[in-house]
Design a protein around this motif. Structure first.
Motif, mmCIF file in Angstrom:
data_model
loop_
_atom_site.group_PDB
_atom_site.id
_atom_site.type_symbol
_atom_site.label_atom_id
_atom_site.label_comp_id
_atom_site.label_asym_id
_atom_site.label_seq_id
_atom_site.Cartn_x
_atom_site.Cartn_y
_atom_site.Cartn_z
ATOM 1 N N ARG A 1 0.812 -1.217 0.000
ATOM 2 C CA ARG A 1 0.000 0.000 0.000
ATOM 3 C C ARG A 1 0.847 1.270 0.000
ATOM 4 O O ARG A 1 0.383 2.312 -0.441
ATOM 5 N N GLY A 2 2.058 1.180 0.538
ATOM 6 C CA GLY A 2 2.876 2.374 0.711
ATOM 7 C C GLY A 2 2.838 2.848 2.158
ATOM 8 O O GLY A 2 1.838 2.674 2.857
ATOM 9 N N VAL A 3 3.927 3.462 2.606
ATOM 10 C CA VAL A 3 4.006 3.986 3.970
ATOM 11 C C VAL A 3 2.946 5.073 4.158
ATOM 12 O O VAL A 3 2.790 5.963 3.337
ATOM 13 N N GLY A 4 2.197 4.966 5.247
ATOM 14 C CA GLY A 4 1.142 5.930 5.550
ATOM 15 C C GLY A 4 -0.178 5.634 4.883
ATOM 16 O O GLY A 4 -1.170 6.335 5.135
ATOM 17 N N GLU A 5 -0.235 4.583 4.041
ATOM 18 C CA GLU A 5 -1.432 4.309 3.254
ATOM 19 C C GLU A 5 -2.187 3.062 3.702
ATOM 20 O O GLU A 5 -3.140 2.649 3.027
ATOM 21 N N LEU A 6 -1.788 2.447 4.799
ATOM 22 C CA LEU A 6 -2.562 1.318 5.311
ATOM 23 C C LEU A 6 -3.947 1.797 5.716
ATOM 24 O O LEU A 6 -4.147 2.969 6.065
ATOM 25 N N THR A 7 -4.928 0.910 5.694
ATOM 26 C CA THR A 7 -6.311 1.274 5.989
ATOM 27 C C THR A 7 -6.770 0.653 7.307
ATOM 28 O O THR A 7 -6.269 -0.396 7.728
ATOM 29 N N GLU A 8 -7.720 1.316 7.927
ATOM 30 C CA GLU A 8 -8.188 0.874 9.242
ATOM 31 C C GLU A 8 -8.825 -0.512 9.150
ATOM 32 O O GLU A 8 -9.685 -0.747 8.287
ATOM 33 N N PRO A 9 -8.440 -1.435 10.025
ATOM 34 C CA PRO A 9 -9.010 -2.782 9.959
ATOM 35 C C PRO A 9 -10.465 -2.798 10.407
ATOM 36 O O PRO A 9 -10.876 -2.032 11.280
ATOM 37 N N ALA A 10 -11.244 -3.693 9.826
ATOM 38 C CA ALA A 10 -12.667 -3.788 10.149
ATOM 39 C C ALA A 10 -12.918 -4.592 11.418
ATOM 40 O O ALA A 10 -14.030 -4.566 11.954
ATOM 41 N N ASP A 11 -11.904 -5.314 11.890
ATOM 42 C CA ASP A 11 -12.087 -6.188 13.037
ATOM 43 C C ASP A 11 -10.821 -6.164 13.882
ATOM 44 O O ASP A 11 -9.805 -5.573 13.509
ATOM 45 N N VAL A 12 -10.877 -6.836 15.011
ATOM 46 C CA VAL A 12 -9.721 -6.954 15.895
ATOM 47 C C VAL A 12 -8.627 -7.757 15.189
ATOM 48 O O VAL A 12 -8.902 -8.745 14.505
ATOM 49 N N LEU A 13 -7.381 -7.341 15.353
ATOM 50 C CA LEU A 13 -6.231 -8.056 14.806
ATOM 51 C C LEU A 13 -5.785 -9.104 15.818
ATOM 52 O O LEU A 13 -5.325 -8.762 16.908
ATOM 53 N N ASP A 14 -5.931 -10.370 15.471
ATOM 54 C CA ASP A 14 -5.582 -11.464 16.374
ATOM 55 C C ASP A 14 -4.186 -11.954 16.026
ATOM 56 O O ASP A 14 -3.974 -12.578 14.984
ATOM 57 N N MET A 15 -3.218 -11.703 16.906
ATOM 58 C CA MET A 15 -1.828 -12.030 16.640
ATOM 59 C C MET A 15 -1.441 -13.414 17.148
ATOM 60 O O MET A 15 -0.259 -13.778 17.130
ATOM 61 N N GLY A 16 -2.418 -14.198 17.610
ATOM 62 C CA GLY A 16 -2.138 -15.565 18.029
ATOM 63 C C GLY A 16 -1.147 -15.622 19.167
ATOM 64 O O GLY A 16 -1.353 -15.037 20.225
ATOM 65 N N ASN A 17 -0.013 -16.309 18.928
ATOM 66 C CA ASN A 17 1.006 -16.516 19.959
ATOM 67 C C ASN A 17 2.238 -15.646 19.738
ATOM 68 O O ASN A 17 3.234 -15.792 20.439
ATOM 69 N N SER A 18 2.182 -14.724 18.767
ATOM 70 C CA SER A 18 3.394 -14.042 18.315
ATOM 71 C C SER A 18 3.623 -12.691 18.974
ATOM 72 O O SER A 18 3.035 -11.672 18.585
ATOM 73 N N GLY A 19 4.531 -12.654 19.938
ATOM 74 C CA GLY A 19 4.939 -11.395 20.547
ATOM 75 C C GLY A 19 5.706 -10.519 19.571
ATOM 76 O O GLY A 19 5.579 -9.294 19.578
ATOM 77 N N THR A 20 6.517 -11.144 18.705
ATOM 78 C CA THR A 20 7.262 -10.373 17.708
ATOM 79 C C THR A 20 6.309 -9.598 16.811
ATOM 80 O O THR A 20 6.463 -8.391 16.594
ATOM 81 N N ALA A 21 5.292 -10.285 16.279
ATOM 82 C CA ALA A 21 4.350 -9.625 15.380
ATOM 83 C C ALA A 21 3.612 -8.500 16.089
ATOM 84 O O ALA A 21 3.455 -7.399 15.549
ATOM 85 N N THR B 1 -5.227 -8.378 19.807
ATOM 86 C CA THR B 1 -5.330 -9.359 20.876
ATOM 87 C C THR B 1 -4.471 -10.563 20.494
ATOM 88 O O THR B 1 -3.730 -10.522 19.517
ATOM 89 N N GLY B 2 -4.562 -11.638 21.274
ATOM 90 C CA GLY B 2 -3.797 -12.839 20.992
ATOM 91 C C GLY B 2 -4.315 -13.990 21.817
ATOM 92 O O GLY B 2 -5.357 -13.881 22.484
ATOM 93 N N ASP B 3 -3.587 -15.101 21.796
ATOM 94 C CA ASP B 3 -4.014 -16.248 22.594
ATOM 95 C C ASP B 3 -3.698 -16.003 24.075
ATOM 96 O O ASP B 3 -3.188 -14.937 24.455
ATOM 97 N N ALA B 4 -4.013 -16.981 24.912
ATOM 98 C CA ALA B 4 -3.845 -16.789 26.358
ATOM 99 C C ALA B 4 -2.403 -16.471 26.724
ATOM 100 O O ALA B 4 -2.129 -15.653 27.618
ATOM 101 N N SER B 5 -1.454 -17.102 26.040
ATOM 102 C CA SER B 5 -0.050 -16.848 26.321
ATOM 103 C C SER B 5 0.338 -15.422 25.962
ATOM 104 O O SER B 5 0.962 -14.711 26.759
ATOM 105 N N LEU B 6 -0.035 -14.962 24.766
ATOM 106 C CA LEU B 6 0.327 -13.613 24.344
ATOM 107 C C LEU B 6 -0.366 -12.563 25.205
ATOM 108 O O LEU B 6 0.215 -11.519 25.513
ATOM 109 N N ARG B 7 -1.591 -12.830 25.619
ATOM 110 C CA ARG B 7 -2.306 -11.863 26.451
ATOM 111 C C ARG B 7 -1.693 -11.726 27.843
ATOM 112 O O ARG B 7 -1.996 -10.781 28.564
ATOM 113 N N SER B 8 -0.826 -12.643 28.214
ATOM 114 C CA SER B 8 -0.167 -12.546 29.527
ATOM 115 C C SER B 8 1.180 -11.835 29.456
ATOM 116 O O SER B 8 1.794 -11.565 30.486
ATOM 117 N N ARG B 9 1.646 -11.517 28.233
ATOM 118 C CA ARG B 9 2.975 -10.935 28.085
ATOM 119 C C ARG B 9 2.928 -9.412 28.056
ATOM 120 O O ARG B 9 1.990 -8.816 27.523
#
Length: 445
Positions: A83-103, A121-129
């Protein structure tokens, strides 16, 4: 949609004939995350070869799609229309990052300098970090963060499309925090500066250059680094070839060193010098470990690793080596349990805030299988002996690296080792159990 993994307990017995053959490990997870994010911020079409298709990276792909990038897969080739820097669009839903702290942490930097509202948000493990380590510096660029107590997910981000460039000195070495600040600076007007007390993995800097960004790096007197870039920037699409993940290679490699009769070649492994602390440490322990066919691919050094069964001795690992092997300490501790003499692994405070409290969980893994350990401050002492008992049940706490480390222990122990859950191995090393069994392991459901 959030995926709930069904638990996969396993029992691991000693490999009777050793581990042998040639194999590949999945693509580097750090580079895979960054290739998807930066390609989504670039103008044009990027093709990525060798992308890690584990759960963590697939979450990043889903998140970048939700932010407007077009991402498709054709066989082993991934195509990203950015999309280009500054051109990303607002997500329609929650972004679920699963188990990935890096992401989650890297994406926080991108979201903070885009004019949009988002929730992660993320899974139970990521939500505790803890996420405070990125929230605190990023909020100084004019963005706003709202999280649960302690800086934990779910977390809402109100991005600032006219973000103030940051000048930030990391209190503790962290490639994730460094990267989050640099990524926020891509859409800020002016000079973004990050100083790190100890040099950490530099995949973000390397990949930014690959996409055409001018990144300045200077060495500080104390051995740290100062990284600078001037935004806003334009990223130009360029194809990426992802090397094998050195962190993933650690598990079959250490297993080959510990299991009698082993002779294993792991091909196409990334050898970035800020990621090879484990290899240096194993050589200090007397490992029969050699690097063959060294080359450079996509701006990253690559080679083939040959590991043969070795008689290891104890080692004293300095704290300044931690950033170059932070994910490998659990499996290194397993190697130390099989070594002759005591080992001291220093400066492991970062392990306390990984997928689990990895320091406590590593101690538990060793102790339930008959090894002797002691924690002194942030140092782990392992008193090794040549033939650890095994026979214990490893509690993984939804941590893929603990699960794989427990499997490595079982492959060389006197008695079978039970692993309570191996489902989360798929987040970083899809097909790990099948690969190990194909090399001569005895891992059974």
């Amino acid at each position: 949609m959030k995926v709930h993994m069904q638990a996969r307990p396993l029992t691991v017995s000693a490999s009777p004939k050793g581990l042998s053959g040639r194999t590949l490990v999945p693509g580097d997870k750090s580079i895979s995350h960054r290739s998807l994010m930066l390609a989504s911020l670039a103008h044009g079409r990027t093709k990525v070869y060798g992308l890690l298709e584990g759960e963590d990276v697939l979450r990043t792909a889903d998140a970048m799609r939700a932010l407007g990038a077009t991402i498709t897969r054709d066989g082993a080739v991934w195509t990203i229309d950015g999309r280009g820097v500054g051109e990303l669009t607002e997500p329609a839903d929650v972004l679920d990052m699963g188990n990935s702290g890096t992401a989650a942490r890297l994406l926080s930097g991108i979201l903070s300098s885009h004019r949009m509202n988002s929730v992660m948000t993320g899974d139970a493990s990521l939500r505790s970090r803890p996420m405070r380590r990125v929230m605190d510096p990023l909020s100084k660029n004019g963005s706003e963060f709202l999280s649960r107590e302690g800086g934990r997910l779910p977390m809402a981000v109100r991005g600032n499309g006219q973000a103030t460039p940051l000048e930030y000195r990391l209190p503790v070495a962290s490639a994730q925090v460094k990267s989050a600040v640099l990524l926020a600076g891509l859409n800020a007007v002016g000079r973004t500066v990050v100083e790190e007390p100890v040099a950490t993995r530099d995949h973000t800097e390397n990949m930014l250059r690959h996409f055409g960004v001018d990144v300045d790096v200077s060495v500080l007197d104390a051995g740290g680094r100062r990284i600078e870039l001037t935004g806003p920037v334009k990223l130009t699409a360029r194809d990426v070839t992802v090397p094998g993940d050195p962190s993933s290679s650690a598990f079959p490699l250490v297993a080959a060193l510990l299991v009698p009769g082993s002779d294993l070649l792991i091909e196409n492994v990334g050898l970035n010098p800020l990621r090879t602390g484990l290899f240096t440490t194993l050589l200090e322990m007397g490992a029969d470990l050699t690097i063959e066919n060294e080359r450079v691919e996509g701006g990253e050094p690559v080679g083939d690793l040959r590991a043969r069964h070795s008689k290891l001795k104890g080692v004293d690992v300095p704290p300044e080596r931690a950033p170059s092997m932070i994910d490998e300490y659990p499996v290194l501790a397993v190697a130390c349990a099989f070594a002759e003499g005591s080992s001291r692994l220093r400066g492991l405070e970062e392990l306390r805030v990984k997928e689990s409290d990895r320091l406590a969980a590593t101690v538990s893994l060793l102790n339930v299988n008959g090894a002797e350990t002691e924690v002194v401050g942030d140092d782990l002492i392992v008193r090794g002996f040549q033939n650890p008992l095994g026979g214990g049940s490893v509690t993984t706490h939804m941590d893929h690296r603990l699960a794989m480390s427990g499997i490595v222990f079982g492959l060389a122990a006197q008695k079978p080792v039970h692993i309570d859950d191996t489902a989360f191995i798929e987040t970083s090393f899809p097909g790990f159990v099948d690969l190990m069994n194909g090399l001569g392991a005895d891992i059974r459901a």
